[in-house]
Design an enzyme around this catalytic site. Structure first.
Site, PDB file in Angstrom:
ATOM      1  N   ASP A 271       0.756  -1.314   0.046  1.00 42.55           N
ATOM      2  CA  ASP A 271      -0.055   0.030   0.045  1.00 42.55           C
ATOM      3  C   ASP A 271       0.845   1.054   0.081  1.00 42.55           C
ATOM      4  O   ASP A 271       1.810   1.173   0.770  1.00 42.55           O
ATOM      5  CB  ASP A 271      -0.995  -0.156   1.211  1.00 42.55           C
ATOM      6  CG  ASP A 271      -1.911   1.044   1.075  1.00 42.55           C
ATOM      7  OD1 ASP A 271      -2.963   0.523   1.223  1.00 42.55           O
ATOM      8  OD2 ASP A 271      -1.607   2.173   1.046  1.00 42.55           O
TER       9      ASP A 271
ATOM     10  N   THR B 160      -0.613  14.768 -13.589  1.00 42.44           N
ATOM     11  CA  THR B 160      -1.828  14.826 -14.450  1.00 42.44           C
ATOM     12  C   THR B 160      -2.254  16.259 -14.739  1.00 42.44           C
ATOM     13  O   THR B 160      -1.746  17.300 -14.353  1.00 42.44           O
ATOM     14  CB  THR B 160      -3.333  14.399 -13.159  1.00 42.44           C
ATOM     15  OG1 THR B 160      -4.329  15.060 -13.801  1.00 42.44           O
ATOM     16  CG2 THR B 160      -2.848  15.065 -12.008  1.00 42.44           C
TER      17      THR B 160
ATOM     18  N   GLU C  99      -4.947  17.651 -14.272  1.00 40.78           N
ATOM     19  CA  GLU C  99      -5.614  18.183 -13.095  1.00 40.78           C
ATOM     20  C   GLU C  99      -4.624  19.403 -12.453  1.00 40.78           C
ATOM     21  O   GLU C  99      -5.442  20.225 -12.030  1.00 40.78           O
ATOM     22  CB  GLU C  99      -6.085  17.283 -12.308  1.00 40.78           C
ATOM     23  CG  GLU C  99      -7.206  16.487 -12.810  1.00 40.78           C
ATOM     24  CD  GLU C  99      -8.371  17.176 -12.770  1.00 40.78           C
ATOM     25  OE1 GLU C  99      -8.745  18.023 -12.192  1.00 40.78           O
ATOM     26  OE2 GLU C  99      -9.247  16.856 -14.117  1.00 40.78           O
TER      27      GLU C  99
ATOM     28  N   TYR D 151      -7.456  16.380  -4.933  1.00 49.25           N
ATOM     29  CA  TYR D 151      -6.582  15.468  -5.796  1.00 49.25           C
ATOM     30  C   TYR D 151      -5.633  16.264  -6.480  1.00 49.25           C
ATOM     31  O   TYR D 151      -4.310  15.816  -6.390  1.00 49.25           O
ATOM     32  CB  TYR D 151      -7.471  14.787  -6.735  1.00 49.25           C
ATOM     33  CG  TYR D 151      -6.798  14.015  -7.902  1.00 49.25           C
ATOM     34  CD1 TYR D 151      -6.279  12.809  -7.542  1.00 49.25           C
ATOM     35  CD2 TYR D 151      -6.609  14.756  -9.244  1.00 49.25           C
ATOM     36  CE1 TYR D 151      -5.560  12.157  -8.748  1.00 49.25           C
ATOM     37  CE2 TYR D 151      -5.995  13.892 -10.235  1.00 49.25           C
ATOM     38  CZ  TYR D 151      -5.721  12.562  -9.936  1.00 49.25           C
ATOM     39  OH  TYR D 151      -5.154  11.871 -11.180  1.00 49.25           O
TER      40      TYR D 151
ATOM     41  N   HIS E  11      -7.242  10.049 -20.105  1.00 47.62           N
ATOM     42  CA  HIS E  11      -7.212   8.998 -21.091  1.00 47.62           C
ATOM     43  C   HIS E  11      -8.239   7.621 -20.603  1.00 47.62           C
ATOM     44  O   HIS E  11      -8.236   7.266 -19.321  1.00 47.62           O
ATOM     45  CB  HIS E  11      -5.826   8.365 -21.222  1.00 47.62           C
ATOM     46  CG  HIS E  11      -5.105   8.079 -20.139  1.00 47.62           C
ATOM     47  ND1 HIS E  11      -4.400   9.085 -19.362  1.00 47.62           N
ATOM     48  CD2 HIS E  11      -4.760   7.081 -19.362  1.00 47.62           C
ATOM     49  CE1 HIS E  11      -3.949   8.828 -18.360  1.00 47.62           C
ATOM     50  NE2 HIS E  11      -3.751   7.635 -18.300  1.00 47.62           N
TER      51      HIS E  11
HETATM   52  P1  NDP Z   1      -7.134   3.729 -11.603  1.00 46.90           P
HETATM   53  O1  NDP Z   1      -7.969   4.202 -10.483  1.00 46.90           O
HETATM   54  O2  NDP Z   1      -7.976   2.733 -12.698  1.00 46.90           O
HETATM   55  O3  NDP Z   1      -6.093   2.846 -10.787  1.00 46.90           O
HETATM   56  C1  NDP Z   1      -5.656   3.320  -9.580  1.00 46.90           C
HETATM   57  C2  NDP Z   1      -4.674   2.002  -8.923  1.00 46.90           C
HETATM   58  O4  NDP Z   1      -3.957   2.579  -7.828  1.00 46.90           O
HETATM   59  C3  NDP Z   1      -5.403   0.844  -8.750  1.00 46.90           C
HETATM   60  O5  NDP Z   1      -4.720  -0.286  -8.977  1.00 46.90           O
HETATM   61  C4  NDP Z   1      -5.809   0.886  -7.189  1.00 46.90           C
HETATM   62  O6  NDP Z   1      -5.648  -0.383  -6.410  1.00 46.90           O
HETATM   63  C5  NDP Z   1      -4.501   1.549  -6.707  1.00 46.90           C
HETATM   64  N1  NDP Z   1      -4.502   2.224  -5.596  1.00 46.90           N
HETATM   65  C6  NDP Z   1      -5.350   3.229  -4.941  1.00 46.90           C
HETATM   66  N2  NDP Z   1      -4.976   3.480  -3.598  1.00 46.90           N
HETATM   67  C7  NDP Z   1      -3.693   2.903  -3.455  1.00 46.90           C
HETATM   68  C8  NDP Z   1      -2.781   2.679  -2.299  1.00 46.90           C
HETATM   69  N3  NDP Z   1      -3.202   3.295  -1.137  1.00 46.90           N
HETATM   70  N4  NDP Z   1      -1.766   1.761  -2.383  1.00 46.90           N
HETATM   71  C9  NDP Z   1      -1.549   0.991  -3.426  1.00 46.90           C
HETATM   72  N5  NDP Z   1      -2.380   1.191  -4.622  1.00 46.90           N
HETATM   73  C10 NDP Z   1      -3.456   1.947  -4.338  1.00 46.90           C
HETATM   74  O7  NDP Z   1      -6.278   4.921 -12.296  1.00 46.90           O
HETATM   75  P2  NDP Z   1      -5.664   4.815 -13.947  1.00 46.90           P
HETATM   76  O8  NDP Z   1      -5.124   3.802 -14.091  1.00 46.90           O
HETATM   77  O9  NDP Z   1      -6.799   5.477 -14.480  1.00 46.90           O
HETATM   78  O10 NDP Z   1      -4.575   5.976 -13.543  1.00 46.90           O
HETATM   79  C11 NDP Z   1      -3.312   5.736 -13.201  1.00 46.90           C
HETATM   80  C12 NDP Z   1      -2.703   6.921 -12.672  1.00 46.90           C
HETATM   81  O11 NDP Z   1      -2.520   7.750 -13.394  1.00 46.90           O
HETATM   82  C13 NDP Z   1      -3.050   7.162 -11.328  1.00 46.90           C
HETATM   83  O12 NDP Z   1      -2.092   7.941 -10.534  1.00 46.90           O
HETATM   84  C14 NDP Z   1      -4.207   8.313 -11.799  1.00 46.90           C
HETATM   85  O13 NDP Z   1      -4.195   9.412 -10.755  1.00 46.90           O
HETATM   86  C15 NDP Z   1      -2.983   9.076 -12.864  1.00 46.90           C
HETATM   87  N6  NDP Z   1      -3.829   9.868 -13.952  1.00 46.90           N
HETATM   88  C16 NDP Z   1      -4.778   9.176 -14.715  1.00 46.90           C
HETATM   89  C17 NDP Z   1      -5.259   9.754 -15.821  1.00 46.90           C
HETATM   90  C18 NDP Z   1      -6.558   9.072 -16.594  1.00 46.90           C
HETATM   91  O14 NDP Z   1      -7.158   9.920 -17.306  1.00 46.90           O
HETATM   92  N7  NDP Z   1      -6.647   7.863 -16.352  1.00 46.90           N
HETATM   93  C19 NDP Z   1      -4.810  11.169 -16.238  1.00 46.90           C
HETATM   94  C20 NDP Z   1      -3.901  11.640 -15.436  1.00 46.90           C
HETATM   95  C21 NDP Z   1      -3.090  10.843 -14.251  1.00 46.90           C
HETATM   96  P3  NDP Z   1      -7.256  -0.788  -6.351  1.00 46.90           P
HETATM   97  O15 NDP Z   1      -7.597  -1.667  -7.581  1.00 46.90           O
HETATM   98  O16 NDP Z   1      -7.002  -1.692  -5.446  1.00 46.90           O
HETATM   99  O17 NDP Z   1      -8.292   0.240  -6.141  1.00 46.90           O
HETATM  100  P1  GDP Z   2     -11.479  14.119 -14.205  1.00 42.16           P
HETATM  101  O1  GDP Z   2     -11.133  14.927 -15.132  1.00 42.16           O
HETATM  102  O2  GDP Z   2     -10.321  13.178 -13.616  1.00 42.16           O
HETATM  103  O3  GDP Z   2     -12.353  14.698 -12.870  1.00 42.16           O
HETATM  104  O4  GDP Z   2     -12.264  12.784 -14.918  1.00 42.16           O
HETATM  105  P2  GDP Z   2     -14.077  12.871 -14.665  1.00 42.16           P
HETATM  106  O5  GDP Z   2     -14.209  11.864 -15.782  1.00 42.16           O
HETATM  107  O6  GDP Z   2     -14.161  12.202 -13.441  1.00 42.16           O
HETATM  108  O7  GDP Z   2     -14.778  14.062 -15.075  1.00 42.16           O
HETATM  109  C1  GDP Z   2     -14.500  14.569 -16.270  1.00 42.16           C
HETATM  110  C2  GDP Z   2     -15.570  15.927 -15.983  1.00 42.16           C
HETATM  111  O8  GDP Z   2     -16.882  15.373 -16.279  1.00 42.16           O
HETATM  112  C3  GDP Z   2     -15.456  16.927 -14.857  1.00 42.16           C
HETATM  113  O9  GDP Z   2     -15.498  18.074 -15.125  1.00 42.16           O
HETATM  114  C4  GDP Z   2     -16.699  16.297 -14.059  1.00 42.16           C
HETATM  115  O10 GDP Z   2     -17.563  17.318 -13.258  1.00 42.16           O
HETATM  116  C5  GDP Z   2     -17.653  16.071 -15.565  1.00 42.16           C
HETATM  117  N1  GDP Z   2     -18.809  15.187 -14.908  1.00 42.16           N
HETATM  118  C6  GDP Z   2     -20.184  15.612 -15.407  1.00 42.16           C
HETATM  119  N2  GDP Z   2     -20.990  14.903 -14.791  1.00 42.16           N
HETATM  120  C7  GDP Z   2     -20.351  13.795 -14.222  1.00 42.16           C
HETATM  121  C8  GDP Z   2     -20.489  12.528 -13.468  1.00 42.16           C
HETATM  122  O11 GDP Z   2     -21.685  12.279 -13.368  1.00 42.16           O
HETATM  123  N3  GDP Z   2     -19.516  11.675 -12.868  1.00 42.16           N
HETATM  124  C9  GDP Z   2     -18.214  12.322 -13.297  1.00 42.16           C
HETATM  125  N4  GDP Z   2     -17.098  11.296 -12.860  1.00 42.16           N
HETATM  126  N5  GDP Z   2     -17.921  13.276 -13.995  1.00 42.16           N
HETATM  127  C10 GDP Z   2     -18.991  14.115 -14.410  1.00 42.16           C
END
Ligand code: NDP
Ligand code: GDP
Length: 320
Positions: free
Chosen positions: A58, A125, A127, A151, A181
């Protein structure tokens, strides 16, 4: 044989990266959180589970991270684990800070103490930008960061501590500033999968309505399997550095909704309701990247753009 340790291997990016690195011939190690129910469905969906040595760990538990690094003895660490959902960071801000902020520092400290040439990729990210844009309406490596959520604030700490350790101790640590993505393996609470999942259920008569929050927000949405290649490329450079990874296009949530319902032959306005409770206390309203640096130095470019991505995201997954 090169060894890689992937944190967050059970997540969307972890699974695609594991598949990508396995095809490159890497020996793979991945950390996972022990839970009462196994959570390996993404690794199973990509048929990659058998190729990974899984280590329980973790990000808040330093000794388990040290154990993971000792067992895997990696050349490369991809730190993808995070509390990755912006919405959840408003009701779990402390946990988000511990995992997404201090969690990154824990790896840097381990690498510093072990004095090994381990390369670290940090999942940063878009964000981080919040409402900050350049004069041309885009965000690149020079754009100021103005985080808008717990976040983003935690990830900003991760971003800076990576740079600080790179400059202070010469550690090869790089930030990938990835814009959103998506894929069929994206978590269902994220808006793209929430929409495409609902379209499928409404079309087949299981649900009647889709409630969403802010429809005006715009995102630069790319395709996850292409983005994990960029992560690998970032660690193959001779020098550690930070890169924006994006499609350079932006589309609103409403455009995504229109496209997804139209793909299923439905009129979105009959099914979508705006629920004020789903709006965030503070949202990022406009993200559009500028990937010029990645294009020039990494020779990386995305092929999948918006319309194709909407269709790819509707493929049903094992999670449903
Ligand atoms: P996911 O939410 O799909 O995966 C997150 C992973 O982190 C999971 O394997 C989760 O485990 C694990 N995790 C969460 N909390 C902990 C912890 N305390 N200790 C160890 N492992 C933990 O995210 P993505 O694959 O989409 O994203 C990967 C990374 O890229 C993240 O850091 C995200 O913030 C960042 N990111 C993602 C973007 C996107 O659009 N997808 C954009 C920019 C950045 P479990 O399965 O057990 O929950
Ligand atoms: P983020 O860019 O990592 O926050 O990815 P999300 O997919 O969670 O959100 C993308 C955008 O969609 C944000 O601006 C949210 O406020 C907007 N959004 C609108 N309605 C929803 C909803 O029902 N769920 C989520 N997750 N996002 C929403």
């Amino acid at each position: 044989m090169k060894r890689a340790l992937i944190t967050g291997i059970t997540g969307q990016d972890g699974a695609y990266l594991a598949e990508f690195l396995a095809n490159k011939g890497y020996q793979l190690f991945g950390t996972y959180r022990r839970s009462s129910t196994p959570n390996f469905w993404r690794l199973q969906a990509l048929d990659i589970l058998q190729k990974v040595t899984l280590i329980p760990s973790d990000l808040t538990d330093m000794s388990s991270l040290l154990e993971a690094v000792t067992i895997s003895d990696p050349h490369e660490i991809y730190n993808l684990a995070a509390q990755s959902y912006v919405g959840a960071s408003f009701y779990q801000p402390m946990l988000t800070a511990e995992v997404d902020g201090t969690g990154t520092l824990r790896f840097l400290e381990i690498i510093r103490h072990l004095k090994k040439n381990i390369k670290l990729y940090q999942a940063s990210t878009s964000e981080l930008y919040g409402d900050s844009i350049n004069r041309d309406g885009r965000q690149d490596e020079e754009t100021k960061f103005l985080p808008n959520s717990p976040y983003a604030a935690a990830k900003l700490y991760g971003y800076h501590i990576v740079k600080i350790y790179r400059e202070a101790y010469g550690i090869f640590a790089s930030n990938g500033i990835l814009f959103n993505h998506e894929s069929p393996l994206r978590g269902l609470e994220f808006v793209t999968r929430k929409i495409t999942n609902a379209v499928g259920k409404i079309k087949s008569g299981f649900e009647k309505k889709l409630k969403l929050g802010n429809l005006e927000s715009a995102r630069d949405w790319g395709y996850a399997p292409e983005y994990v290649e960029a992560m690998w490329l970032i660690l193959q450079q001779s020098k550690a550095d930070d890169y924006v990874i994006s499609t350079n296009e932006t589309h609103s949530v409403q455009e995504f909704v229109e496209e997804a319902f139209a793909a299923a032959g439905m009129d979105w306005e009959k099914y979508v309701e705006v629920d004020e409770l789903l709006k965030r206390p503070k949202d990022v309203v406009h993200l559009r990247g500028d990937n010029s640096k990645a294009k020039e130095i990494l020779n990386w470019q995305p092929k999948v753009k918006f319309k194709k991505l909407v269709r790819i995201s509707t493929v049903p997954t094992l999670a449903e």
